[in-house]
Scaffold this motif. Structure first.
Motif, mmCIF file in Angstrom:
data_model
loop_
_atom_site.group_PDB
_atom_site.id
_atom_site.type_symbol
_atom_site.label_atom_id
_atom_site.label_comp_id
_atom_site.label_asym_id
_atom_site.label_seq_id
_atom_site.Cartn_x
_atom_site.Cartn_y
_atom_site.Cartn_z
ATOM 1 N N MET A 171 7.075 -7.546 4.316
ATOM 2 C CA MET A 171 6.798 -7.487 2.954
ATOM 3 C C MET A 171 5.459 -6.585 2.695
ATOM 4 O O MET A 171 4.498 -7.232 2.608
ATOM 5 N N ALA A 172 5.867 -5.444 2.118
ATOM 6 C CA ALA A 172 4.737 -4.425 1.948
ATOM 7 C C ALA A 172 3.498 -5.273 0.843
ATOM 8 O O ALA A 172 2.394 -5.341 1.080
ATOM 9 N N ARG A 173 4.299 -5.791 -0.070
ATOM 10 C CA ARG A 173 3.195 -6.451 -1.098
ATOM 11 C C ARG A 173 2.473 -7.647 -0.338
ATOM 12 O O ARG A 173 1.174 -7.694 -1.084
ATOM 13 N N ASN A 174 2.811 -8.357 0.543
ATOM 14 C CA ASN A 174 2.012 -9.259 1.105
ATOM 15 C C ASN A 174 0.943 -8.916 1.950
ATOM 16 O O ASN A 174 0.125 -9.609 2.239
ATOM 17 N N LEU A 175 0.791 -7.353 2.073
ATOM 18 C CA LEU A 175 -0.221 -6.994 2.870
ATOM 19 C C LEU A 175 -1.461 -6.608 1.878
ATOM 20 O O LEU A 175 -2.681 -6.283 2.338
ATOM 21 N N ALA A 176 -1.337 -6.366 0.661
ATOM 22 C CA ALA A 176 -2.447 -5.997 -0.322
ATOM 23 C C ALA A 176 -3.468 -7.033 -0.328
ATOM 24 O O ALA A 176 -4.709 -6.610 -0.334
ATOM 25 N N PRO A 177 -3.145 -8.257 -0.510
ATOM 26 C CA PRO A 177 -4.212 -9.407 -0.522
ATOM 27 C C PRO A 177 -5.164 -9.495 0.773
ATOM 28 O O PRO A 177 -6.197 -9.737 0.779
ATOM 29 N N ALA A 178 -4.243 -9.347 1.678
ATOM 30 C CA ALA A 178 -4.885 -9.221 3.158
ATOM 31 C C ALA A 178 -5.793 -7.991 3.306
ATOM 32 O O ALA A 178 -7.091 -8.315 3.672
ATOM 33 N N LYS A 179 -5.486 -6.843 2.829
ATOM 34 C CA LYS A 179 -6.374 -5.578 2.923
ATOM 35 C C LYS A 179 -7.489 -5.746 2.179
ATOM 36 O O LYS A 179 -8.840 -5.727 2.349
ATOM 37 N N ALA A 180 -7.254 -6.317 0.753
ATOM 38 C CA ALA A 180 -8.452 -6.779 -0.094
ATOM 39 C C ALA A 180 -9.524 -7.561 0.461
ATOM 40 O O ALA A 180 -10.821 -7.584 -0.086
ATOM 41 N N ILE A 181 -9.215 -8.509 1.342
ATOM 42 C CA ILE A 181 -10.144 -9.381 1.918
ATOM 43 C C ILE A 181 -10.811 -8.684 3.089
ATOM 44 O O ILE A 181 -11.841 -9.475 3.775
ATOM 45 N N VAL A 186 -0.596 -4.219 9.062
ATOM 46 C CA VAL A 186 0.597 -3.616 9.652
ATOM 47 C C VAL A 186 1.900 -4.018 8.972
ATOM 48 O O VAL A 186 2.065 -4.883 8.677
ATOM 49 N N TRP A 187 2.670 -2.926 8.189
ATOM 50 C CA TRP A 187 3.670 -2.943 7.852
ATOM 51 C C TRP A 187 5.080 -2.787 8.718
ATOM 52 O O TRP A 187 5.184 -1.670 9.351
ATOM 53 N N ALA A 198 5.432 0.402 -5.591
ATOM 54 C CA ALA A 198 5.362 1.662 -4.580
ATOM 55 C C ALA A 198 4.413 1.999 -3.832
ATOM 56 O O ALA A 198 4.121 2.562 -2.919
ATOM 57 N N ASP A 199 3.076 1.418 -4.447
ATOM 58 C CA ASP A 199 1.720 1.463 -3.779
ATOM 59 C C ASP A 199 1.757 1.256 -2.201
ATOM 60 O O ASP A 199 1.842 -0.115 -1.872
ATOM 61 N N ARG A 200 1.214 2.052 -1.625
ATOM 62 C CA ARG A 200 1.221 1.656 -0.025
ATOM 63 C C ARG A 200 -0.146 1.807 0.508
ATOM 64 O O ARG A 200 -0.333 2.047 1.675
ATOM 65 N N ALA A 201 -1.134 1.885 -0.341
ATOM 66 C CA ALA A 201 -2.488 2.451 0.011
ATOM 67 C C ALA A 201 -3.119 1.475 0.813
ATOM 68 O O ALA A 201 -4.071 1.773 1.528
ATOM 69 N N PHE A 202 -3.006 0.214 0.883
ATOM 70 C CA PHE A 202 -3.260 -0.870 1.548
ATOM 71 C C PHE A 202 -2.690 -1.139 2.735
ATOM 72 O O PHE A 202 -3.323 -2.085 3.635
ATOM 73 N N ILE A 203 -2.020 -0.174 3.401
ATOM 74 C CA ILE A 203 -1.283 -0.189 4.519
ATOM 75 C C ILE A 203 -2.040 0.737 5.704
ATOM 76 O O ILE A 203 -2.196 1.907 5.513
ATOM 77 N N ASP A 204 -2.545 -0.020 6.829
ATOM 78 C CA ASP A 204 -3.357 0.812 7.643
ATOM 79 C C ASP A 204 -2.307 1.490 8.684
ATOM 80 O O ASP A 204 -2.402 2.590 9.376
ATOM 81 N N TYR A 205 -1.452 0.574 9.296
ATOM 82 C CA TYR A 205 -0.287 1.253 10.288
ATOM 83 C C TYR A 205 0.964 0.681 9.734
ATOM 84 O O TYR A 205 1.461 -0.277 9.131
#
Length: 221
Positions: A171-181, A186-187, A198-205
């Motif tokens: 779930m891409a949206r579950n990665l946003a809070p992880a990136k924030a801290i 990885v999506w 649709a924002d995916r700026a917080f995804i590294d891989y």
């Protein structure tokens, strides 16, 4: 290992549709059970139950969170019902177990499901010995991903430095809070249902298969 992942000491994985492919359709069984629970509990037809289910899912992060907030549903009753599914669609994944074993540092499952269900999934996949712990919905005090408190609680429970942690989720949206801290993200983009963001700026891989991705990064050693 890829030089840009040399900082990772904590490898954190979602469970459903991450450690096994969405094409296995296990979560479709869970999804159908959620619809059935709502239909039975509120005496509505399947179409209306499905509409309510997805409304809760999109609005609260999980169907359960919505049901608890808006309908005061007992989480234990709900989880027992929806997780009563057959695991025979899952197959042992020895290559994934081998890849996880080679990762340096700690390995943890971080799931909005509950521990007993997660344990059954891991056993079926041959991953029962692959992880230090399962951080489940009860460990989150029933406040699921993507709520920030779930990630803070995970880090506190295991004394994790987010800057040394990698988190993989379908779930891409579950990665946003992880990136924030400060986590590396990885999506696992394998066809799972996503929210509206649709924002995916917080995804590294991004990968379509976590087993292949792990073997790829390990081969770069």
């Amino acid at each position: 290992m890829l030089q840009r992942l040399a900082h990772v000491r904590n490898w954190i994985f979602d469970l459903d549709n991450t450690l096994y492919p969405a094409s296995a359709d296990l979560f479709r069984q869970v999804d159908a059970k959620m619809t059935a629970y709502i239909a039975n509990r509120f005496a509505v037809d399947t179409a209306e139950a499905y509409r309510l289910q997805k409304s809760y899912f999109l609005g609260h992060g999980t169907t359960l969170a919505g049901l608890m907030t808006e309908q005061d549903v007992d989480p234990h009753e709900f989880l027992d019902f929806v997780h009563d599914v057959e695991m025979d669609v899952l197959e042992e994944n020895a290559p994934l177990a081998a890849a996880i074993a080679r990762l340096p540092g700690r390995k943890i499952v971080f799931t909005n499901g509950d521990g007993p269900y997660a344990g059954r999934v891991l056993e079926r996949l041959g991953l029962s010995e692959s992880f230090e712990a399962i951080h489940d919905i009860h460990a989150m005090d029933l406040i699921p991903k993507p709520q920030a408190s779930a990630y803070a609680g995970l880090c506190a429970a295991f004394d994790l430095d987010p800057a040394q942690s990698l988190f993989a989720d379908d779930m891409a949206r579950n990665l946003a809070p992880a990136k924030a801290i400060g986590m590396t993200t990885v999506w696992v983009d394998n066809g799972s249902e996503q929210g509206h963001d649709a924002d995916r700026a917080f995804i590294d891989y991004t990968t379509h298969d976590i087993t292949h991705w792990l073997h790829d990064i390990l081969e770069d050693q």
